[in-house]
Enzyme design. Structure first.
Site, PDB file in Angstrom:
ATOM      1  N   GLU A 196       0.835  -1.211   0.000  1.00 35.08           N
ATOM      2  CA  GLU A 196       0.000   0.000   0.000  1.00 35.08           C
ATOM      3  C   GLU A 196       0.871   1.263   0.000  1.00 35.08           C
ATOM      4  O   GLU A 196       1.126   1.857   1.046  1.00 35.08           O
ATOM      5  CB  GLU A 196      -0.930   0.020   1.220  1.00 35.08           C
TER       6      GLU A 196
ATOM      7  N   LYS B 129      -2.587  -2.241  -3.153  1.00 37.20           N
ATOM      8  CA  LYS B 129      -3.615  -1.351  -2.601  1.00 37.20           C
ATOM      9  C   LYS B 129      -3.127   0.067  -2.848  1.00 37.20           C
ATOM     10  O   LYS B 129      -2.108   0.490  -2.304  1.00 37.20           O
ATOM     11  CB  LYS B 129      -3.822  -1.608  -1.106  1.00 37.20           C
TER      12      LYS B 129
ATOM     13  N   SER C 206      -9.730   4.457   0.183  1.00 31.90           N
ATOM     14  CA  SER C 206     -10.576   5.641  -0.005  1.00 31.90           C
ATOM     15  C   SER C 206      -9.824   6.924   0.370  1.00 31.90           C
ATOM     16  O   SER C 206     -10.110   7.988  -0.169  1.00 31.90           O
ATOM     17  CB  SER C 206     -11.870   5.521   0.809  1.00 31.90           C
TER      18      SER C 206
ATOM     19  N   ARG D  50     -12.871   3.936   6.244  1.00 35.99           N
ATOM     20  CA  ARG D  50     -13.911   4.923   6.567  1.00 35.99           C
ATOM     21  C   ARG D  50     -15.065   4.907   5.574  1.00 35.99           C
ATOM     22  O   ARG D  50     -16.231   5.056   5.960  1.00 35.99           O
ATOM     23  CB  ARG D  50     -13.300   6.328   6.638  1.00 35.99           C
TER      24      ARG D  50
END
Length: 340
Positions: free
Chosen positions: A177, A219, A261, A292
Site C-alpha cells: 500500500e 492497494k 478511499s 472509513r
C-alpha cells in the site's frame, strides 16, 4: 512458499463483486473515530464494534477479506471462536496489518518511512498459524513543495519489496500500500505524476527482490486533486488519470488491484471505483479495500449502543453492497436512496 495457496488466496481476494474491509485501525486511530460519536475507545468497545461489522448478515456476499489489527486478530467473535476462524467460516479471508507505523526519514523535510521489518518473519509465521492468509503494509508519500523526495520514494519502495518477499516466503499474500496522500493543494496533474513515480519505483524494487507479481496485491490511492485545491477533478477525470498510471506501471500478471478511499467521501469513493471498473480491456480486476468509506455510516448509527446494532449493520451492509456493485461497474447514484 506455497504457490498454490498464494494463487488461491490472491484470486479470492479480488473475486468479482467483492472487496476488502480495512478494519486494521490502530488503537489511536480508533480513539479518534470513537470520539467523533462519543464512545470510549476501550478494548471491549473496539471488539464489540468490529464484531458488529463482521457478524452483519449476508455481508460475505460483498467482502472477500478483512484486514485485522493485531489486537483484533487475538480477540474472540461473538460465538466464542477466534475472530480469524469466525471470518474464515463465513468465507471471508482473514488478513493482518504487519507494519509498525511511520517515522521521520533522516535528511528529508519530515517525510516518512514505515518500520516493522525487524522480527517480521517470526510474526508472519505466527499469523499464518492463526489463520491469516494475507498481510498489509502501508507507506505514505506526501505531495508538497519539492516533495516527495527521491529518497522518500526509494526508501519506501525497498521496504515494501522486502516486506512482500517475507510474506511470500511465509505463504502469505502481500498487499502493498504505497499511499499518495490527498493532503495539500496540489492539482490532479501533480498527483498523477507522483503516483506514477511512486509505483515505478515500487515495482522496480519488487523485481529487484524477486517478489512474484503473480502472488501480490496492490492497494493504491486514486489520482485525485489535493483536498485544498479549489479545482477538484471530476469522477471521469479521476478514473482516467488513475487507470492511465496503473496501466503504465503495474504488471498485467498481477492478480488484481484494490483501492483505498484515503479521506474521500463515502459516495465519491464508490463513484470513482465504479467509473474505473466500468472501463473496457483492463488487465486486472479492480475493487475496494476501504475503511472509513465502508464504516462511517455504521459507526454513526451505532454510537456504542447495543440497541443500535441492527441499524448499524444495515448501514454497513448497504455500503458494502454499493461498493460490490461499483467493483463491477454496476453502481448508480440513485441506488443510494436505499441507504439505511
Amino acid at each position: 512458499m506455497d504457490k498454490a495457496l498464494l494463487s488461491k488466496t490472491a484470486a479470492a481476494m479480488v473475486a468479482r463483486g467483492k472487496g476488502i474491509l480495512a478494519a486494521d485501525e490502530s488503537s489511536g486511530t480508533c480513539e479518534k473515530r470513537f470520539k467523533s460519536v462519543n464512545v470510549e475507545s476501550t478494548e471491549e468497545n473496539r471488539r464489540a464494534y468490529r464484531n458488529l461489522l463482521f457478524s452483519t448478515p449476508g455481508v460475505e456476499q460483498f467482502l472477500s477479506g478483512v484486514i485485522l489489527f493485531d489486537e483484533t486478530a487475538r480477540q474472540k467473535a461473538n460465538d466464542g471462536s477466534p475472530i480469524p476462524e469466525y471470518l474464515a467460516k463465513k468465507g471471508i479471508i482473514p488478513g493482518i496489518k504487519v507494519d509498525k507505523g511511520t517515522i521521520d526519514l533522516p535528511f528529508t523535510n519530515a517525510e516518512k518511512v514505515t518500520e516493522g521489518l525487524d522480527g517480521l518473519d517470526k510474526r508472519l509465521q505466527e499469523y499464518f498459524r492463526m489463520g491469516c492468509r494475507f498481510a498489509k503494509w502501508r507507506a505514505v508519500i506526501t505531495i508538497g513543495d519539492n516533495l516527495p523526495s527521491h529518497a522518500c520514494i526509494y526508501a519506501n519502495a525497498h521496504v515494501l519489496a522486502r516486506y512482500a518477499a517475507a510474506c511470500q516466503a511465509a505463504s502469505i499474500v502481500p498487499m502493498i500500500e504505497p499511499e499518495v496522500l490527498l493532503d495539500g493543494s496540489h492539482s490532479a496533474e501533480r498527483s498523477e505524476e507522483v503516483h506514477e513515480a511512486t509505483l515505478r519505483a515500487t515495482y522496480a524494487a519488487i523485481a529487484a527482490y524477486d517478489v512474484s507479481v503473480e502472488h501480490l496485491i496492490l492497494k493504491t490511492s486514486m489520482v485525485v486533486s489535493g483536498k485544498d485545491n479549489p479545482r477538484q477533478a471530476g469522477v471521469d477525470e479521476v478514473a482516467e488519470r488513475t487507470v492511465r498510471v496503473l496501466k503504465r506501471t503495474v504488471p498485467a500478471a498481477q492478480p488484481g488491484i484494490v483501492f483505498l478511499s484515503g479521506g474521500q467521501s463515502d459516495e465519491n469513493a464508490t463513484a470513482h471505483l465504479n467509473a474505473m471498473a466500468a472501463m473496457k480491456n483492463l488487465p486486472w480486476p479492480l475493487t475496494f479495500s476501504y475503511s472509513r468509506a465502508l464504516q462511517n455510516p455504521a459507526l454513526k448509527a451505532w454510537r456504542g449502543q447495543s440497541g443500535n446494532v441492527a441499524a448499524a449493520q444495515k448501514a454497513f451492509h448497504h455500503r458494502a453492497h454499493m461498493n460490490g456493485l461499483a467493483a463491477q461497474g454496476k453502481w448508480k447514484p440513485e441506488l443510494e436512496k436505499q441507504a439505511a
